[in-house]
Design an enzyme around this catalytic site. Structure first.
Site, PDB file in Angstrom:
ATOM      1  N   LYS A 264      -1.485   7.949  -3.570  1.00 37.88           N
ATOM      2  CA  LYS A 264      -0.799   7.680  -2.319  1.00 37.88           C
ATOM      3  C   LYS A 264      -1.105   8.820  -1.348  1.00 37.88           C
ATOM      4  O   LYS A 264      -1.651   9.834  -1.731  1.00 37.88           O
ATOM      5  CB  LYS A 264       0.722   7.600  -2.556  1.00 37.88           C
ATOM      6  CG  LYS A 264       1.122   6.382  -3.400  1.00 37.88           C
ATOM      7  CD  LYS A 264       2.620   6.278  -3.627  1.00 37.88           C
ATOM      8  CE  LYS A 264       3.445   6.407  -2.395  1.00 37.88           C
ATOM      9  NZ  LYS A 264       3.083   5.493  -1.276  1.00 37.88           N
TER      10      LYS A 264
ATOM     11  N   GLU B  12       7.202  11.079  -0.065  1.00 38.39           N
ATOM     12  CA  GLU B  12       7.160   9.878  -0.913  1.00 38.39           C
ATOM     13  C   GLU B  12       7.435  10.259  -2.367  1.00 38.39           C
ATOM     14  O   GLU B  12       8.158   9.569  -3.080  1.00 38.39           O
ATOM     15  CB  GLU B  12       5.792   9.199  -0.790  1.00 38.39           C
ATOM     16  CG  GLU B  12       5.606   8.533   0.565  1.00 38.39           C
ATOM     17  CD  GLU B  12       4.212   8.022   0.828  1.00 38.39           C
ATOM     18  OE1 GLU B  12       3.276   8.459   0.138  1.00 38.39           O
ATOM     19  OE2 GLU B  12       4.054   7.193   1.735  1.00 38.39           O
TER      20      GLU B  12
ATOM     21  N   GLY C 277       4.204   1.284  -0.541  1.00 42.87           N
ATOM     22  CA  GLY C 277       2.827   0.876  -0.818  1.00 42.87           C
ATOM     23  C   GLY C 277       2.096   1.940  -1.606  1.00 42.87           C
ATOM     24  O   GLY C 277       2.691   2.901  -2.110  1.00 42.87           O
ATOM     25  N   ALA C 278       0.779   1.779  -1.728  1.00 47.70           N
ATOM     26  CA  ALA C 278      -0.065   2.762  -2.425  1.00 47.70           C
ATOM     27  C   ALA C 278      -1.489   2.589  -1.923  1.00 47.70           C
ATOM     28  O   ALA C 278      -1.839   1.551  -1.342  1.00 47.70           O
ATOM     29  CB  ALA C 278      -0.009   2.552  -3.935  1.00 47.70           C
ATOM     30  N   ASP C 279      -2.293   3.622  -2.154  1.00 50.06           N
ATOM     31  CA  ASP C 279      -3.720   3.519  -1.818  1.00 50.06           C
ATOM     32  C   ASP C 279      -4.503   2.891  -2.965  1.00 50.06           C
ATOM     33  O   ASP C 279      -5.484   2.176  -2.736  1.00 50.06           O
ATOM     34  CB  ASP C 279      -4.280   4.910  -1.485  1.00 50.06           C
ATOM     35  CG  ASP C 279      -3.612   5.477  -0.243  1.00 50.06           C
ATOM     36  OD1 ASP C 279      -3.470   4.717   0.736  1.00 50.06           O
ATOM     37  OD2 ASP C 279      -3.198   6.648  -0.259  1.00 50.06           O
TER      38      ASP C 279
ATOM     39  N   GLY D 145       3.666   3.422   5.674  1.00 54.66           N
ATOM     40  CA  GLY D 145       2.364   2.751   5.724  1.00 54.66           C
ATOM     41  C   GLY D 145       2.502   1.375   6.347  1.00 54.66           C
ATOM     42  O   GLY D 145       3.608   0.944   6.694  1.00 54.66           O
TER      43      GLY D 145
HETATM   44  C1  5RP Z   1       1.298   6.738   2.945  1.00 51.49           C
HETATM   45  C2  5RP Z   1       1.007   5.980   1.698  1.00 51.49           C
HETATM   46  C3  5RP Z   1       0.864   4.505   1.813  1.00 51.49           C
HETATM   47  O1  5RP Z   1       1.734   3.902   0.907  1.00 51.49           O
HETATM   48  C4  5RP Z   1      -0.548   4.118   1.496  1.00 51.49           C
HETATM   49  O2  5RP Z   1      -1.428   4.866   2.323  1.00 51.49           O
HETATM   50  C5  5RP Z   1      -0.759   2.623   1.708  1.00 51.49           C
HETATM   51  O3  5RP Z   1      -0.743   2.332   3.071  1.00 51.49           O
HETATM   52  P1  5RP Z   1      -0.915   0.859   3.625  1.00 51.49           P
HETATM   53  O4  5RP Z   1       0.301   0.086   3.211  1.00 51.49           O
HETATM   54  O5  5RP Z   1      -1.019   1.061   5.114  1.00 51.49           O
HETATM   55  O6  5RP Z   1      -2.180   0.287   3.040  1.00 51.49           O
HETATM   56  O7  5RP Z   1       0.884   6.505   0.629  1.00 51.49           O
HETATM   57  O8  5RP Z   1       1.303   8.133   2.724  1.00 51.49           O
END
Ligand code: 5RP
Length: 233
Positions: A98, A107, A86-88, A33
């Site tokens: 995620k 992940e 990271g995470a959503d 991400g």
């Molecule tokens: C990818 C993920 C990322 O950790 C999540 O989407 C966060 O992304 P970003 O750091 O771009 O906000 O799970 O599969």
């Protein structure tokens, strides 16, 4: 700080957090991400101080290799003390969703193999209840329609809301293909009050490879950026 600056600040904080643990034999788990990309860019100049990395996606593996970090196959690594990703979304129990980048299965594998999961997020990712961001679910392509039907029934059974389910597409409009050759369905409209239970129930649907719910194995450390700086939980 705006969100873009918060992603850089939290990546800097992750580097400061991991630096005391670096040693020549250490292999780090590294996620996927834009926030993980910042962390990779900051970590790479320190590549002589640790053994290398296991990446949770082809995209991150390529970035690490391009910057001179040794990338290992997870199967060849005896232990992964740390995983930085990271995470959503993340809640107060450090349960996450995620998969916004489509790398959720790898992940989850790297997270499961790691002793300490350090989650790095900007302030927009902190939520009281998971479900505001679409929940990514990786699915074997031939099972797509039946998995979508099962997810629709599951939403009704669990009384978590009628889901809006979409097959993820890429920039060219074609179905998005994961690193594992599968498709992703994104589920919107669920209010996920019991993430552990839902993760287990989704995982039991035949044809589902993994869901982007990370509740059975939550993060251990949260570095959370906000307008005024980064806090550690
Ligand atoms: C990818 C993920 C990322 O950790 C999540 O989407 C966060 O992304 P970003 O750091 O771009 O906000 O799970 O599969």
């Amino acid at each position: 700080m705006n969100i873009a600056d918060q992603k850089i600040a939290v990546a800097e904080a992750a580097l400061a957090w991991i630096e005391p643990h670096l040693h020549h034999d250490l292999v780090l788990g590294i996620g996927t991400g834009s926030t993980a990309d910042h962390f990779i860019d900051l970590l790479a100049p320190h590549r002589a101080r640790f053994g290398g990395a296991v990446a949770s996606s082809g995209r991150s593996a390529d970035r690490l290799a391009r910057l001179g970090v040794q990338v290992y196959d997870l199967n060849t690594v005896p232990e992964l003390p740390f995983y930085v990703d990271g995470a959503d979304e993340i809640n107060a129990r450090l349960e996450m969703t995620k998969g916004g980048g489509g790398a959720l299965t790898r992940e989850k594998i790297v997270a499961a193999a790691s002793k300490i999961f350090v989650c790095i997020v900007d302030g927009s990712k902190r939520v009281a209840t998971l479900g505001r961001f679409p929940l990514a679910i990786e699915v074997i392509p031939m099972a797509r329609a039946q998995v979508i039907r099962a997810l629709t029934s599951l939403g009704a059974e669990e009384r978590i809301g009628a889901p809006d389910i979409a097959l993820r597409t890429g920039p060219d409009g074609a179905a998005f293909v994961t690193d594992n050759g599968n498709c992703i369905v994104d589920v919107s409209g669920w209010s996920i009050a019991e993430p552990r239970r839902l993760e287990a129930r989704i995982g039991a649907i035949v044809g589902v490879v993994e869901s982007g719910l990370f509740a059975l194995r939550p993060a251990d450390v949260l570095l959370l950026a906000g307008p005024d700086g980064v806090e550690t939980f």
